[in-house]
Design a protein around this motif. Sequence first.
Motif, mmCIF file in Angstrom:
data_model
loop_
_atom_site.group_PDB
_atom_site.id
_atom_site.type_symbol
_atom_site.label_atom_id
_atom_site.label_comp_id
_atom_site.label_asym_id
_atom_site.label_seq_id
_atom_site.Cartn_x
_atom_site.Cartn_y
_atom_site.Cartn_z
ATOM 1 N N ILE A 15 -3.430 -7.283 -3.783
ATOM 2 C CA ILE A 15 -3.150 -5.784 -3.916
ATOM 3 C C ILE A 15 -3.001 -5.555 -2.200
ATOM 4 N N GLU A 19 0.158 -4.087 -0.722
ATOM 5 C CA GLU A 19 0.631 -2.715 0.081
ATOM 6 C C GLU A 19 0.849 -2.814 1.328
ATOM 7 N N GLN A 46 2.732 -8.126 -7.600
ATOM 8 C CA GLN A 46 1.202 -7.790 -7.656
ATOM 9 C C GLN A 46 0.828 -7.967 -9.100
ATOM 10 N N HIS A 83 -3.159 -0.792 -9.871
ATOM 11 C CA HIS A 83 -1.619 -0.946 -9.815
ATOM 12 C C HIS A 83 -1.246 0.485 -9.906
ATOM 13 N N SER A 86 -1.464 2.032 -6.474
ATOM 14 C CA SER A 86 -0.844 1.480 -5.249
ATOM 15 C C SER A 86 0.630 1.085 -5.466
ATOM 16 N N ASP A 88 3.149 3.195 -5.808
ATOM 17 C CA ASP A 88 4.091 4.168 -5.463
ATOM 18 C C ASP A 88 5.488 4.392 -5.996
#
Length: 302
Positions: A15, A19, A46, A83, A86, A88
């Motif tokens: 992760i 990121e 991921q 998930h 992160s 986005d």
Amino acid sequence: MAGLNVSIAFLFLTIGICEAGRQLAKRLLSLGVYCSLARELAGSLQLCAGCLELRMLMELGLWGGGFGPDVTLTLLFLLFVAHGASFDGASANLTVSLQEFLVRDSGFAATAAKLLAQFVGMGLGRAITKYYWSWELTDFHLIQNLMSLECSSSLHTSLSHGVFVEGGCSFVFHLVILKFHRSRPMYRVPVLAATVTLLAYIAGPFTGAFFNPVLAMAVTFPCAGSSLQEYIQVYWLGPLAGMLAAVLLYQGNIPRLFQRNLLYSQKSKYRIPKARAAHGSGDSKEQGRKKKGEKSNVETSA
């Protein structure tokens, strides 16, 4: 317990690396390229890497580490919370991207780019995870390397039941996405994570509960026990049918295909209140009486 700690460290490290890649891509790429390619690639990598490691824990942890479904389901919930927090805005799910296209939230070119990025991310995630397993940091990974050449299919039921299960999971998952699409992330993320965990608990013993064609292709397609045609029917056609049914039920139509609402009647936006309409008709009657009275008075005087 040491093996579980190593797996958790791998999940968090994956992760963190993804990121960092997203943040770097934001600075180097345009917004359109980032949204259509970079964040979907990172999200798919991921997701696939995390789910492959988690599946390994589910298969080996019960007898090799002494921890049962309660531990793996808790990890699954926490993993999907991470998930959701992160990603986005990425879906890392082929059916979700197609849903966005069908409801006109995404164009054809952007959707095609997202699908391409998801497949590339899936391939990278699978390659990275297998390379990490080759280090054999724990006994789990040693056993996994021995089993990887002869892995078994996740489809443990009949073909028709498998299609129904994956389609039903996709139907519920997409209804939740549509319902909470405009909600704040602090509400949407845990609700989606809880939905995924519940579906995995209910449907996992039958099909693995992927309801994501790209994820299923990474985890179970290379395994023996079912043919490619059976895999496609269960893990591709089933989720696609569930997504279409969810969009149709939620909106009454599929905007990209047809505009007519098939399920819900379209009522007029502007309505005249009944009381006001009755009052208006009473006023018109009173005005009519006054005019008739004035006319009769004029005739009498004449």
